[in-house]
Each structure stands twice: as C-alpha cells, then as structure tokens.
Design an enzyme around this catalytic site. Structure first.
Site, PDB file in Angstrom:
ATOM      1  N   ASP A 102      -1.620  10.681  -1.789  1.00 56.16           N
ATOM      2  CA  ASP A 102      -1.909   9.640  -2.778  1.00 56.16           C
ATOM      3  C   ASP A 102      -2.155  10.238  -4.156  1.00 56.16           C
ATOM      4  O   ASP A 102      -1.975   9.573  -5.174  1.00 56.16           O
ATOM      5  CB  ASP A 102      -3.109   8.816  -2.320  1.00 56.16           C
ATOM      6  CG  ASP A 102      -2.775   8.141  -1.006  1.00 56.16           C
ATOM      7  OD1 ASP A 102      -2.894   8.800   0.046  1.00 56.16           O
ATOM      8  OD2 ASP A 102      -2.354   6.986  -1.034  1.00 56.16           O
ATOM      9  N   ASN A 140      -5.113  12.687   0.744  1.00 59.89           N
ATOM     10  CA  ASN A 140      -4.288  11.830   1.597  1.00 59.89           C
ATOM     11  C   ASN A 140      -5.216  11.078   2.548  1.00 59.89           C
ATOM     12  O   ASN A 140      -6.432  11.278   2.542  1.00 59.89           O
ATOM     13  CB  ASN A 140      -3.250  12.665   2.361  1.00 59.89           C
ATOM     14  CG  ASN A 140      -2.169  11.802   2.990  1.00 59.89           C
ATOM     15  OD1 ASN A 140      -1.631  10.905   2.339  1.00 59.89           O
ATOM     16  ND2 ASN A 140      -1.864  12.013   4.251  1.00 59.89           N
ATOM     17  N   LYS A 141      -4.629  10.222   3.363  1.00 57.19           N
ATOM     18  CA  LYS A 141      -5.408   9.366   4.262  1.00 57.19           C
ATOM     19  C   LYS A 141      -6.436  10.171   5.047  1.00 57.19           C
ATOM     20  O   LYS A 141      -6.153  11.286   5.490  1.00 57.19           O
ATOM     21  CB  LYS A 141      -4.434   8.638   5.201  1.00 57.19           C
ATOM     22  CG  LYS A 141      -5.047   7.618   6.128  1.00 57.19           C
ATOM     23  CD  LYS A 141      -5.865   6.581   5.435  1.00 57.19           C
ATOM     24  CE  LYS A 141      -5.102   5.754   4.433  1.00 57.19           C
ATOM     25  NZ  LYS A 141      -5.975   4.881   3.617  1.00 57.19           N
ATOM     26  N   ARG A 146      -7.197  -0.185  -7.034  1.00 52.80           N
ATOM     27  CA  ARG A 146      -7.459   0.845  -6.010  1.00 52.80           C
ATOM     28  C   ARG A 146      -7.607   2.180  -6.738  1.00 52.80           C
ATOM     29  O   ARG A 146      -6.844   2.462  -7.671  1.00 52.80           O
ATOM     30  CB  ARG A 146      -6.328   0.929  -4.965  1.00 52.80           C
ATOM     31  CG  ARG A 146      -6.324  -0.258  -4.008  1.00 52.80           C
ATOM     32  CD  ARG A 146      -5.468   0.007  -2.790  1.00 52.80           C
ATOM     33  NE  ARG A 146      -6.116   0.875  -1.813  1.00 52.80           N
ATOM     34  CZ  ARG A 146      -5.505   1.361  -0.733  1.00 52.80           C
ATOM     35  NH1 ARG A 146      -4.244   1.074  -0.498  1.00 52.80           N
ATOM     36  NH2 ARG A 146      -6.147   2.144   0.117  1.00 52.80           N
ATOM     37  N   GLN A 179      -2.299   2.447   9.969  1.00 54.39           N
ATOM     38  CA  GLN A 179      -0.976   2.471   9.314  1.00 54.39           C
ATOM     39  C   GLN A 179       0.072   3.156  10.195  1.00 54.39           C
ATOM     40  O   GLN A 179       1.250   2.794  10.167  1.00 54.39           O
ATOM     41  CB  GLN A 179      -1.056   3.224   7.972  1.00 54.39           C
ATOM     42  CG  GLN A 179      -1.736   2.470   6.848  1.00 54.39           C
ATOM     43  CD  GLN A 179      -3.218   2.791   6.760  1.00 54.39           C
ATOM     44  OE1 GLN A 179      -3.836   3.161   7.752  1.00 54.39           O
ATOM     45  NE2 GLN A 179      -3.802   2.633   5.589  1.00 54.39           N
ATOM     46  N   ARG A 236       0.873  -1.181   0.000  1.00 51.30           N
ATOM     47  CA  ARG A 236       0.000   0.000   0.000  1.00 51.30           C
ATOM     48  C   ARG A 236       0.903   1.221   0.000  1.00 51.30           C
ATOM     49  O   ARG A 236       2.113   1.104   0.081  1.00 51.30           O
ATOM     50  CB  ARG A 236      -1.001   0.003   1.177  1.00 51.30           C
ATOM     51  CG  ARG A 236      -0.677  -0.791   2.378  1.00 51.30           C
ATOM     52  CD  ARG A 236       0.088  -0.131   3.508  1.00 51.30           C
ATOM     53  NE  ARG A 236      -0.009   1.288   3.580  1.00 51.30           N
ATOM     54  CZ  ARG A 236       0.998   2.079   3.734  1.00 51.30           C
ATOM     55  NH1 ARG A 236       2.234   1.605   3.825  1.00 51.30           N
ATOM     56  NH2 ARG A 236       0.856   3.370   3.810  1.00 51.30           N
ATOM     57  N   GLY A 237       0.255   2.392  -0.093  1.00 50.23           N
ATOM     58  CA  GLY A 237       1.039   3.618  -0.189  1.00 50.23           C
ATOM     59  C   GLY A 237       1.291   3.923  -1.665  1.00 50.23           C
ATOM     60  O   GLY A 237       1.573   3.011  -2.472  1.00 50.23           O
TER      61      GLY A 237
HETATM   62  O1  MRU Z   1      -4.551   3.193   2.207  1.00 53.36           O
HETATM   63  P1  MRU Z   1      -3.067   3.330   2.077  1.00 53.36           P
HETATM   64  O2  MRU Z   1      -2.312   2.801   3.232  1.00 53.36           O
HETATM   65  O3  MRU Z   1      -2.560   2.816   0.752  1.00 53.36           O
HETATM   66  O4  MRU Z   1      -2.914   4.886   2.049  1.00 53.36           O
HETATM   67  C1  MRU Z   1      -1.751   5.444   1.646  1.00 53.36           C
HETATM   68  C2  MRU Z   1      -1.123   6.103   2.774  1.00 53.36           C
HETATM   69  O5  MRU Z   1      -0.407   5.488   3.509  1.00 53.36           O
HETATM   70  C3  MRU Z   1      -1.327   7.506   2.990  1.00 53.36           C
HETATM   71  O6  MRU Z   1      -2.422   8.091   2.515  1.00 53.36           O
HETATM   72  C4  MRU Z   1      -0.025   8.210   2.799  1.00 53.36           C
HETATM   73  O7  MRU Z   1      -0.011   9.257   3.657  1.00 53.36           O
HETATM   74  C5  MRU Z   1       0.209   8.673   1.409  1.00 53.36           C
HETATM   75  S1  MRU Z   1       0.786   7.431   0.374  1.00 53.36           S
HETATM   76  C6  MRU Z   1       2.415   7.821   0.273  1.00 53.36           C
END
Ligand code: MRU
Length: 366
Positions: free
Chosen positions: A248, A258-259, A94, A207, A54-55
């Site tokens: 993201d 972002n998250k 995703r 996370q 992920r990320g």
């Molecule tokens: O749902 P995820 O874990 O894939 O989300 C991504 C993230 O970890 C965050 O949004 C992160 O801050 C940005 S991705 C580098």
C-alpha cells in the site's frame, strides 16, 4: 481480467454518461457481482472509506475519478474551490495507501493548465482516465519483469510447478487491471509455466479468501486457500518457492507497508531461504518518508474481528458474531516489513533491490 470469460476493469466511466463512474462493489464478492454507480464526490469518498473499492491502485484510480466528480458536482463553486475541498475529503478517506494522495496531487497539478472551468473539467476527466490507464499499463509491465523470476524458478524445478504464496488481495481487484502480485502469475500462465498459488485467507476482512481465490479461479490459475498461520509451516516443508505480495506504501528506502500479517510472512521466508518479492507500480512509492515506521497505519473497527461475514442460506451476505458480547478487539490493518527482509521490488521499470540507492537509480527523476 475476466469474470465468467468477460473482460472487466475495476473502475470505468459509464459509456452513455461520463458523469457516472462505475465500480464493482467488492463487499459483495464472491457471492454477488454488483456494479455500483458513483455520481458524486461523496459517493467516491464512501466507496473508498467503506471498502466498496480497495487496494492501493484502485483507491488511487477512484480518488482520480472522485476529484473529477467533485468538479462535475461543483454547483456554484469554482472548480478550484471544489477540487480543494474534494482533495481534503478524499485524502482523509483511508490513510495508508500512497496512491490516494498521489492521484489527488496529480489531478490538482494537471488542472492548473486549464484556462477556464470548462477546460479544467475536461482536464480532470482526462487525468482520471490517464491514472486508470497507467495503473493497468504499469501492472502489465511489472508482470513481465516478475515473469523472469518465475521463469528461473521453473527452470530450477525442471518445469515442475512453481508454488507462490501471496497475502491479501494485490490482484486485479486491487488495481484497475492485472494486479501487482498477480501480474507475474498471469504472465507466467500465459508463458506456459505451471504455477500454483497458496492464498492466505487474510483475516479479518478476508481479502484472500473472498477476492484472491475467486479472481484466480476466474482466470483458471490453480490455487489453494490456507489459513494465515499456515505459511510458515508450508515454507519449512519446501512447499513454497517464492512469496509475492503487494504493498500500500513503500518508502524510497525500501520499507514496505502491506496488509497486516505480511511482516510475519517475510520473517518466515527469511528463515527458510524463500525469496520474498513485493510488486508495485511506482505510484505506491513514498518519496518523502525515509523510515517505514513513519507510515500511517490504519486502525479499523474491532467489529471486523469479532464478527465475520459470508453467504447465508437465505442467499444474502450477512455478518454473524464470532465472540462473546463485549469482547475487545484491536484491528491494525497494515504492518511494515523492513527492507532487509525483502528480496526485491518488482516495478514497471524492472526488479530492484529494496534499497534507497537502487530505487533512486531506477527512478532518477525522483
Ligand atoms: O485494506 P485493503 O484491502 O485496501 O488493503 C489493500 C490490500 O489488499 C493489500 O494490502 C495489498 O496487498 C496491497 S494493495 C495492492
């Protein structure tokens, strides 16, 4: 970066058989360190969709290798057909991270230079490796630019500890190496600056609690886990010198997805005059969307909210139910922070205002 003093990347081709791609299964961290093998396009799709990886950066790198695996396992199809089908499946795995489509398109474009399937297969492999290498290089470079900001804060604190708050995991686990939000922190540590990181736990997938706190500990960076709701209080009490988060997808006008929960951190930062930075390699920019409201926001299963997973006494990672049976839950995975709340974007080419003109000045080819 290091795990028990051994250097790892988050994705790499098997040295003995390059048709096998190796990843770290992040669902098991920090309790178990399990290396998983991806042998097919479907393995790559599942790894992205079900968050073994992920990320943004790592999703992009996995998509690059996923395209290569689609070509490897093409059976009687031509590579062009296998790649078109692979692109469709990977693209749907995703929705929010921009790096996914960016990596797929990069392989599709590169492969056009191949004269036959043998050449095209080699181009797929080389391009996937380039995507991974570039991700690591860009994160390392943006770390050097972010370091300059931390240096200034350290000076203003006369060498006292710089307290940085981060949300989710935009660490090396979210990329191929170094991370985005963490790269300036690692660079500051290497430059002898005292840093301490406030780590948001980042419900519901946690996370921050599971990944960021663990990776910082592996790198001996002082850090403290806090609840997602604590950041505002810490900022009001002068306990946060800056916020650095990842993203993201960031529009070319500077709006940042972002998250979920990032927007609330940005509001609290604004209200308390705490600088709020977003770190990203340029592969995360969306050069087509003008408005953050148009970024597709992933909605995941409510089960991630009604249950929680962790290490059971039996030594296995298990999920337990938190809520009464039948409790309804709505699980948006990302939110959008408008550009006006962002102090600056830390990219591999330098730090830039979250504003269309400034971003295009830094990336004139776009
Ligand atoms: O749902 P995820 O874990 O894939 O989300 C991504 C993230 O970890 C965050 O949004 C992160 O801050 C940005 S991705 C580098």
């Amino acid at each position: 970066m290091k795990i028990q003093n051994k250097h790892y990347r988050t994705i790499w081709p098997d040295a003995g058989d390059r048709t096998k791609i190796l990843i770290i299964d992040q669902r098991q961290l920090p309790h178990a360190f399990i290396i998983e093998t991806l042998s097919s396009l479907n393995d790559a799709v599942v790894a992205i969709r079900d968050m073994h990886v992920r990320g943004a950066g790592l999703i992009g790198a996995t998509a690059g290798f996923g395209m290569y695996l689609a070509a490897v396992c093409r059976e009687k199809k031509s590579i062009d057909v296998a790649l078109t089908e692979g692109a469709k499946l990977l693209d749907a795995s995703r929705p929010t991270a921009r790096n996914l489509k960016w990596a797929i398109d990069r392989v599709l474009l590169a492969v056009q230079a191949g004269k036959d399937d043998t050449e095209k297969l080699e181009i797929c492999f080389q391009t996937a490796c380039e995507i991974a290498d570039e991700d690591a290089d860009f994160c390392q470079s943006l770390g050097q630019h972010g370091l300059e900001i931390i240096k200034e804060l350290s000076k203003s604190k006369k060498g006292g500890t710089v307290n940085i708050l981060t949300h989710c995991n935009a660490g090396w686990l979210a990329f191929v190496d170094y991370g985005s939000a963490t790269a300036p922190i690692y660079a500051a540590r290497d430059a002898g600056i005292n840093v301490h990181v406030w780590v948001d736990e980042t419900r519901p997938w946690n996370q921050g609690a599971k990944l960021t706190a663990w990776e910082l500990q592996q790198e001996n960076i002082p850090c403290t886990l806090i609840t997602d709701n604590a950041g505002g209080h810490l900022m009001q009490n002068g306990m946060v010198d800056m916020v650095i988060v990842g993203t993201d997808r960031t529009t070319h006008t500077g709006d940042v997805a972002n998250k979920i929960g990032t927007y609330l951190k940005a509001l609290a930062a604004k209200d308390n005059d705490v600088p709020f930075y977003v770190a990203l390699p340029s592969s995360t920019f969306d050069w087509e969307l003008d408005n953050g409201h148009d970024i597709p926001i992933e909605e995941r299963s409510g089960d991630e909210i009604t249950g929680i997973s962790g290490l059971h006494k039996n030594g296995k990672v298990e999920t337990v139910q938190l809520t009464a049976p039948g409790t309804k839950a709505l699980n948006y995975s990302f939110d959008v922070t408008p550009s006006r709340l962002v102090t600056g974007l830390i990219t591999e080419r330098g730090v830039v205002a979250a504003d269309r003109e400034a971003i295009h000045r830094l990336f004139p080819e776009k």
